[in-house]
Design an enzyme around this catalytic site. Structure first.
Site, PDB file in Angstrom:
ATOM      1  N   ASP A  32       0.839  -1.207   0.000  1.00  0.00           N
ATOM      2  CA  ASP A  32       0.000   0.000   0.000  1.00  0.00           C
ATOM      3  C   ASP A  32       0.867   1.248   0.000  1.00  0.00           C
ATOM      4  O   ASP A  32       0.547   2.241  -0.659  1.00  0.00           O
ATOM      5  CB  ASP A  32      -0.894   0.003   1.268  1.00  0.00           C
ATOM      6  N   ALA A  33       1.981   1.193   0.748  1.00  0.00           N
ATOM      7  CA  ALA A  33       2.854   2.390   0.864  1.00  0.00           C
ATOM      8  C   ALA A  33       3.453   2.712  -0.503  1.00  0.00           C
ATOM      9  O   ALA A  33       3.464   3.867  -0.929  1.00  0.00           O
ATOM     10  CB  ALA A  33       3.950   2.137   1.892  1.00  0.00           C
ATOM     11  N   ASP A  34       3.897   1.674  -1.226  1.00  0.00           N
ATOM     12  CA  ASP A  34       4.487   1.933  -2.556  1.00  0.00           C
ATOM     13  C   ASP A  34       3.407   2.456  -3.497  1.00  0.00           C
ATOM     14  O   ASP A  34       3.646   3.356  -4.302  1.00  0.00           O
ATOM     15  CB  ASP A  34       5.084   0.627  -3.127  1.00  0.00           C
ATOM     16  N   LYS A 115      -9.753   3.572  10.245  1.00  0.00           N
ATOM     17  CA  LYS A 115      -9.941   3.216   8.836  1.00  0.00           C
ATOM     18  C   LYS A 115      -9.707   1.710   8.698  1.00  0.00           C
ATOM     19  O   LYS A 115      -8.577   1.244   8.713  1.00  0.00           O
ATOM     20  CB  LYS A 115      -8.961   3.997   7.974  1.00  0.00           C
ATOM     21  N   LYS A 287     -13.931  13.138   9.467  1.00  0.00           N
ATOM     22  CA  LYS A 287     -15.073  13.613   8.682  1.00  0.00           C
ATOM     23  C   LYS A 287     -15.710  14.799   9.394  1.00  0.00           C
ATOM     24  O   LYS A 287     -15.904  14.755  10.622  1.00  0.00           O
ATOM     25  CB  LYS A 287     -16.134  12.515   8.532  1.00  0.00           C
ATOM     26  N   LYS A 311      -3.226   8.365   7.168  1.00  0.00           N
ATOM     27  CA  LYS A 311      -2.689   7.003   7.140  1.00  0.00           C
ATOM     28  C   LYS A 311      -1.636   6.803   8.222  1.00  0.00           C
ATOM     29  O   LYS A 311      -0.924   7.746   8.605  1.00  0.00           O
ATOM     30  CB  LYS A 311      -2.056   6.705   5.763  1.00  0.00           C
TER      31      LYS A 311
HETATM   32  N1  LIG Z   1     -12.451   2.203   5.576  1.00  0.00           N
HETATM   33  C1  LIG Z   1     -13.065   2.828   6.579  1.00  0.00           C
HETATM   34  O1  LIG Z   1     -13.031   2.396   7.738  1.00  0.00           O
HETATM   35  N2  LIG Z   1     -13.803   4.018   6.281  1.00  0.00           N
HETATM   36  N3  LIG Z   1     -13.984   4.517   5.020  1.00  0.00           N
HETATM   37  C2  LIG Z   1     -14.754   5.589   5.208  1.00  0.00           C
HETATM   38  C3  LIG Z   1     -15.254   6.444   4.128  1.00  0.00           C
HETATM   39  C4  LIG Z   1     -14.906   6.358   2.807  1.00  0.00           C
HETATM   40  C5  LIG Z   1     -15.636   7.372   2.170  1.00  0.00           C
HETATM   41  C6  LIG Z   1     -16.402   7.991   3.136  1.00  0.00           C
HETATM   42  O2  LIG Z   1     -16.154   7.407   4.352  1.00  0.00           O
HETATM   43  N4  LIG Z   1     -15.041   5.811   6.490  1.00  0.00           N
HETATM   44  C7  LIG Z   1     -14.459   4.832   7.174  1.00  0.00           C
HETATM   45  N5  LIG Z   1     -14.500   4.667   8.529  1.00  0.00           N
END
Ligand SMILES: NC(=O)n1nc(-c2ccco2)nc1N
Length: 320
Positions: A32-34, A115, A287, A311
């Protein structure tokens, strides 16, 4: 100029190949980093030489070609990717861009959400009944994986008190323990093993035979929505609470934060727990909490203006 044009061509080919391996074959060839580094290099050259931007530029594409064999579903609301942040000052920049775009001086609240490093899935409920499930695909068109999604325990077949039309979006993922057990079973059966939990989840969900998916330990965290016949809430944090009340798993580390410092504090708090979660996360998504402000901020070509993915530094090769 000529050198820049040549490098953009090389980057488009290399990123295209990486996309194909990652999204369509669920077997990434580079880390992913590359991948992030190639995308950043491409964006930097395009910023320096805007008129050299290619029609097939990787900066205007989401996901990759859809795999053969699946029905296709057009997303009523596009499924987007997220702009990345890597350094602390990128977080202050994020807020500054929002303030200048909105001409807004007041307090700004955000959600900070782990994430999840899986694959995104959109679930369409009509009259509280799961009617369709689609992968992100290229953001506009996804693969129809409805029968596969029905086999995932975290995904309810029916909902009570849901809006007439409700699309729930979230991440399909596999826990570290389930991943290790699956690879052991695969090895014992002389089947292919998976490089990491994300590939295992993607390869298990995107099976043409739902019975194979049914035998795979897949999980789901809900974190967003698509088409809605009625709003879930007025803020991101309340909308997530509403998804939880409807019966979806939502991530317990999600917090409401005010301003960049609080976001960075939550980023560090989540990073400190990363090794103990039992599933992979690759950053924290910030967000804007107020959904009216999200609507005013809207989207760029492939990413929302109201969200950013901060990230984590790349971990060593998948070794857990
Ligand atoms: N992958 C992940 O956990 N995501 N991805 C979003 C996202 C992607 C587009 C809008 O919101 N939010 C979270 N917690």
């Amino acid at each position: 100029e000529a050198q820049a044009r040549a490098e953009l061509a090389r980057l488009a080919a290399e990123i295209g190949r990486a996309n194909e391996a990652y999204h369509t074959l669920d077997a990434p060839e580079i880390s992913d980093a590359d991948y992030d580094a190639l995308k950043q290099r491409n964006a930097a050259i395009e910023a320096r030489f805007p008129d050299l931007k290619r029609a097939d530029s990787p900066s205007t594409q989401v996901g990759a070609a859809l795999a053969e064999g699946f029905g296709k579903i057009r997303h009523e609301v596009r499924m987007l990717s997220l702009e990345n942040a890597f350094a602390a000052e990128d977080v202050a920049d994020f807020e500054a861009r929002i303030r200048s775009y909105l001409g807004f001086e007041g307090p700004l609240l955000y959600t900070a959400e782990p994430k999840i490093d899986g694959l995104s899935l959109s679930l369409r409920y009509e009259g509280g009944v799961l009617m369709q499930a689609a992968t992100r695909g290229d953001g506009e068109m996804g693969e129809n994986v409805t029968e596969n999604a029905r086999t995932i325990a975290d995904i309810p077949a029916t909902l009570s008190n849901a809006p007439e039309v409700l699309e729930v979006r979230g991440e399909v993922y596999m826990s570290h323990a389930d991943f290790a057990a699956l690879n052991a079973r695969q090895q014992a059966a002389g089947e292919k093993t998976f490089a990491n939990p994300r590939n295992a989840a993607a390869g298990s969900l995107r099976q043409l035979d739902p019975q194979i998916t049914a035998a795979r330990p897949l999980r789901f965290f809900a974190y967003s929505w698509g088409a809605l016949s009625a709003p879930l809430a007025e803020t991101q944090i309340e909308a997530i609470a509403c998804l939880h009340r409807l019966g979806f798993q939502t991530n317990p580390l999600t917090r409401l934060c005010q301003g960049p410092e609080a976001l960075l504090a939550q980023y560090r708090a989540i990073e400190a727990q990363r090794a103990t979660l039992g599933y992979d996360i690759d950053g924290v998504v910030y967000k804007v909490n107020d959904l009216a402000l999200q609507r005013r901020l809207g989207f760029r070509s492939t990413t929302p203006r109201w969200a950013i993915a901060h990230k984590f530094p790349a971990e060593l090769a998948w070794t857990r």
